[in-house]
Design a protein around this motif. Structure first.
Motif, PDB file in Angstrom:
ATOM      1  N   ASP A 217       0.673  -1.126  -0.146  1.00 54.01           N
ATOM      2  CA  ASP A 217      -0.045  -0.144   0.064  1.00 54.01           C
ATOM      3  C   ASP A 217       0.799   1.350   0.047  1.00 54.01           C
ATOM      4  O   ASP A 217       2.092   1.134   0.353  1.00 54.01           O
ATOM      5  CB  ASP A 217      -1.046   0.237   1.208  1.00 54.01           C
ATOM      6  N   VAL A 219       0.626   5.585   0.812  1.00 55.90           N
ATOM      7  CA  VAL A 219      -0.132   6.646   1.543  1.00 55.90           C
ATOM      8  C   VAL A 219       0.551   7.962   1.096  1.00 55.90           C
ATOM      9  O   VAL A 219       1.668   7.976   1.361  1.00 55.90           O
ATOM     10  CB  VAL A 219      -0.400   6.437   2.919  1.00 55.90           C
ATOM     11  N   GLU A 221      -0.460  11.065   1.518  1.00 57.08           N
ATOM     12  CA  GLU A 221      -0.875  12.087   2.548  1.00 57.08           C
ATOM     13  C   GLU A 221       0.379  12.312   3.599  1.00 57.08           C
ATOM     14  O   GLU A 221       1.329  11.392   3.733  1.00 57.08           O
ATOM     15  CB  GLU A 221      -2.076  11.844   3.359  1.00 57.08           C
ATOM     16  N   ALA A 225      -3.458  13.846   8.060  1.00 56.79           N
ATOM     17  CA  ALA A 225      -4.154  13.085   7.124  1.00 56.79           C
ATOM     18  C   ALA A 225      -3.514  11.580   6.789  1.00 56.79           C
ATOM     19  O   ALA A 225      -4.184  10.642   6.331  1.00 56.79           O
ATOM     20  CB  ALA A 225      -4.112  13.987   5.718  1.00 56.79           C
ATOM     21  N   ALA A 226      -2.166  11.627   6.814  1.00 60.81           N
ATOM     22  CA  ALA A 226      -1.569  10.374   6.648  1.00 60.81           C
ATOM     23  C   ALA A 226      -1.864   9.502   7.880  1.00 60.81           C
ATOM     24  O   ALA A 226      -2.080   8.333   7.758  1.00 60.81           O
ATOM     25  CB  ALA A 226       0.043  10.670   6.658  1.00 60.81           C
ATOM     26  N   ALA A 229      -5.267   8.116   7.224  1.00 61.58           N
ATOM     27  CA  ALA A 229      -5.013   6.905   6.183  1.00 61.58           C
ATOM     28  C   ALA A 229      -4.814   5.651   6.632  1.00 61.58           C
ATOM     29  O   ALA A 229      -5.121   4.691   5.952  1.00 61.58           O
ATOM     30  CB  ALA A 229      -4.138   7.404   4.929  1.00 61.58           C
ATOM     31  N   GLU A 232      -7.169   3.894   8.469  1.00 61.24           N
ATOM     32  CA  GLU A 232      -8.065   3.351   7.679  1.00 61.24           C
ATOM     33  C   GLU A 232      -7.846   2.037   7.104  1.00 61.24           C
ATOM     34  O   GLU A 232      -8.410   1.178   7.095  1.00 61.24           O
ATOM     35  CB  GLU A 232      -8.628   4.281   6.617  1.00 61.24           C
TER      36      GLU A 232
END
Length: 347
Positions: A217, A219, A221, A225-226, A229, A232
């Motif tokens: 994956d 990310v 951000e 925000a990171a 993420a 999530e």
């Protein structure tokens, strides 16, 4: 001989310097075949880390032994060798415990009075405790030679972060930073059996390398925000192991925040900007461990070398640009402007 020196911020030059020579019976002289520019060199280039005008620079190199002192027994003239970014005697208590970076007789290439790695040759103190012999046939294979160069610092440092973060088979790992060390951290995490690897970075060329190294994956951000993420992606829990490869307050704050309760952060980014990112109360409340520091590359090179030679790992893609010695100032500019990830220097 010619070597790279720094005269001040944004002022890198290639100049004539005294020839590298054996000074003590434990020294060796290595004629450099490959060297490179490190992200940590940029802090001196930008004026954040102070250097004396005319001081040598560079700490990653491999080459051929040209001379040895009378007490040197592990290498001889003509051997192909790689040097970790710190020299060490190999026999003190710390070296025997695998912490060569704390050797009382050790030091960093490029410190005042020592040779830097970005030159035609390097005097190596305590050659027996420092140099690692490489297969002679590697000299004819540029891809392999480039992969072996990564062992001098970035691959060993990424491995150190993975060990400090307690990466284990089946773990979810997050890597903060898309520089060469962070990318090697992805490779190290995969090597140690991580099941899921989340790479935090926003430069597509770099995250593409991360994916080829095993990242599942990405990310892009930053900051809160990171954190959101990663939470999530992990069902709100965070990562078992987090590798921090930047060294800023924001990156450390992010690393701690995305760690799963009971997880660990391995930090290897050279710290700059203070330690406000270390929230001890958050770590205490969530049982988060913090480990890392300067990587004892000399302790790791033998096992990583075996995997590079076997083809199990190949860190060579982190080198995306190449210059000759005359082109080193351009190499620094390219890395500073982020048009190059990691610049290799050929001789």
């Amino acid at each position: 001989m010619r070597a790279t020196v720094i005269h001040g911020p944004n002022d890198i030059r290639v100049e004539e310097v005294p020839d590298a020579a054996v000074r003590t019976t434990t020294d060796a002289v290595v004629r450099v075949l490959l060297a490179c520019i490190c992200g940590s060199d940029l802090w001196a280039y930008r004026g954040v880390a102070q250097r004396q005008p005319g001081q040598r620079i560079g700490h990653e190199f491999l080459g051929v032994v040209e001379a040895v002192g009378g007490e040197v027994g592990s290498v001889r003239v003509g051997d192909l060798v790689v040097a970790p970014f710190v020299w060490s005697d190999g026999v003190c208590d710390f070296c025997r415990e695998g912490l060569h970076t704390s050797c009382p007789h050790g030091g960093f290439w490029g410190t005042p009075g020592s040779d830097g790695g970005q030159g035609e040759a390097v005097r190596v103190p305590y050659a027996d405790g420092t140099l690692v012999k490489l297969p002679a046939e590697a000299a004819g294979d540029q891809r392999l030679l480039t992969a072996l160069l990564a062992l001098s610092d970035v691959m060993s440092t990424g491995h150190h972060a993975a060990l400090a973060a307690r990466v284990r088979p089946g773990a979810t790992v997050a890597v903060v930073g898309d520089g060469a060390v962070g990318l090697c951290g992805v490779l190290a995490a995969r090597r140690l059996g991580a099941e899921r690897i989340i790479a935090l970075g926003r430069h597509t060329a770099r995250t593409d390398i991360a994916r080829s190294f095993g990242a599942t994956d990405v990310v892009a951000e930053r900051g809160e925000a990171a954190v959101a993420a990663v939470r999530e992606l992990t069902g709100g829990q965070g990562a078992h192991a987090v590798l921090e490869a930047v060294g800023t307050e924001e990156s450390m704050r992010t690393a701690i925040s995305i760690a799963r309760d009971g997880g660990a952060v391995g930090y290897v980014g050279v710290p700059h900007g203070g330690s406000a990112g270390v929230d001890i109360r958050q770590m205490f409340n969530r049982n988060i461990a913090l480990g890392g520091g300067v990587a004892p590359a000399r302790a790791y090179i033998p096992e990583l070398l075996a995997d590079v030679l076997a083809g199990t790992i190949d860190p060579s893609p982190v080198f995306d640009s190449s210059v000759t010695l005359d082109g080193v100032p351009d190499g620094y500019r390219a890395m500073d402007e982020r048009t190059a990830l990691k610049v290799r220097i050929t001789f």
